[in-house]
Design a protein around this motif. Sequence first.
Motif, short mmCIF file in Angstrom:
data_model
loop_
_atom_site.label_atom_id
_atom_site.label_comp_id
_atom_site.label_asym_id
_atom_site.label_seq_id
_atom_site.Cartn_x
_atom_site.Cartn_y
_atom_site.Cartn_z
N LEU A 121 -25.56 -19.94 -31.42
CA LEU A 121 -25.93 -21.28 -30.97
C LEU A 121 -26.86 -21.23 -29.76
N GLY A 122 -26.82 -20.14 -29.05
CA GLY A 122 -27.69 -20.01 -27.89
C GLY A 122 -27.60 -18.61 -27.31
N GLY A 124 -30.50 -19.94 -19.77
CA GLY A 124 -29.97 -20.05 -21.12
C GLY A 124 -30.88 -20.91 -21.97
N SER A 157 -30.82 -22.94 -25.92
CA SER A 157 -30.08 -23.28 -27.13
C SER A 157 -30.96 -23.06 -28.35
N TRP A 158 -30.34 -22.70 -29.43
CA TRP A 158 -31.11 -22.43 -30.65
C TRP A 158 -31.60 -23.71 -31.32
N SER A 159 -30.78 -24.75 -31.31
CA SER A 159 -31.09 -25.93 -32.11
C SER A 159 -32.25 -26.74 -31.54
N ARG A 160 -32.25 -26.97 -30.22
CA ARG A 160 -33.29 -27.82 -29.64
C ARG A 160 -34.09 -27.09 -28.58
N SER A 161 -33.83 -25.79 -28.45
CA SER A 161 -34.51 -25.00 -27.43
C SER A 161 -34.31 -25.58 -26.03
N THR A 162 -33.19 -26.24 -25.84
CA THR A 162 -32.84 -26.75 -24.51
C THR A 162 -32.65 -25.56 -23.58
N ARG A 219 -23.98 -16.72 -27.62
CA ARG A 219 -22.79 -17.54 -27.80
C ARG A 219 -22.80 -18.17 -29.18
N TYR A 238 -20.16 -17.67 -23.88
CA TYR A 238 -20.89 -16.45 -24.25
C TYR A 238 -19.87 -15.35 -24.54
#
Length: 117
Positions: A32-33, A50, A52-57, A99, A104
């Motif tokens: 997920l990140g 860090g 995130s994978w979904s929104r590149s936050t 994570r 993580y």
Amino acid sequence: QVQLVESGGGLVQAGGSLRLSCAASGGTFSILGMGWFRQAPGKEREYIAGISWSRSTVFYGASVKGRFTISRDNGKNIVYLQMNSLRPEDTAVYYCAARHSAQYTDWGQGTQVSVSS
């Protein structure tokens, strides 16, 4: 479990730059990140960046914000940490982590970054 391999550490003078890379393999579908932590001698491990994978936050710790940039290679499970304006206090072992939930749980072996004054 995901395997993480960091590279790119080394010795640099204050004010210089380094780019760390972290390649993930095995079980990456559930990531997920990913993030970067560091630990200096005698200090606790610090979460510094860090993504995130979904929104590149992205997240940055206060000590590196404005100097470090985390990014990922779309399509590949590689995360980078571009470190600019390095300071002697940035000297530490840098760890990559992944994570699959809020925490993580997968860690790389670490790479040494040393900044001379």
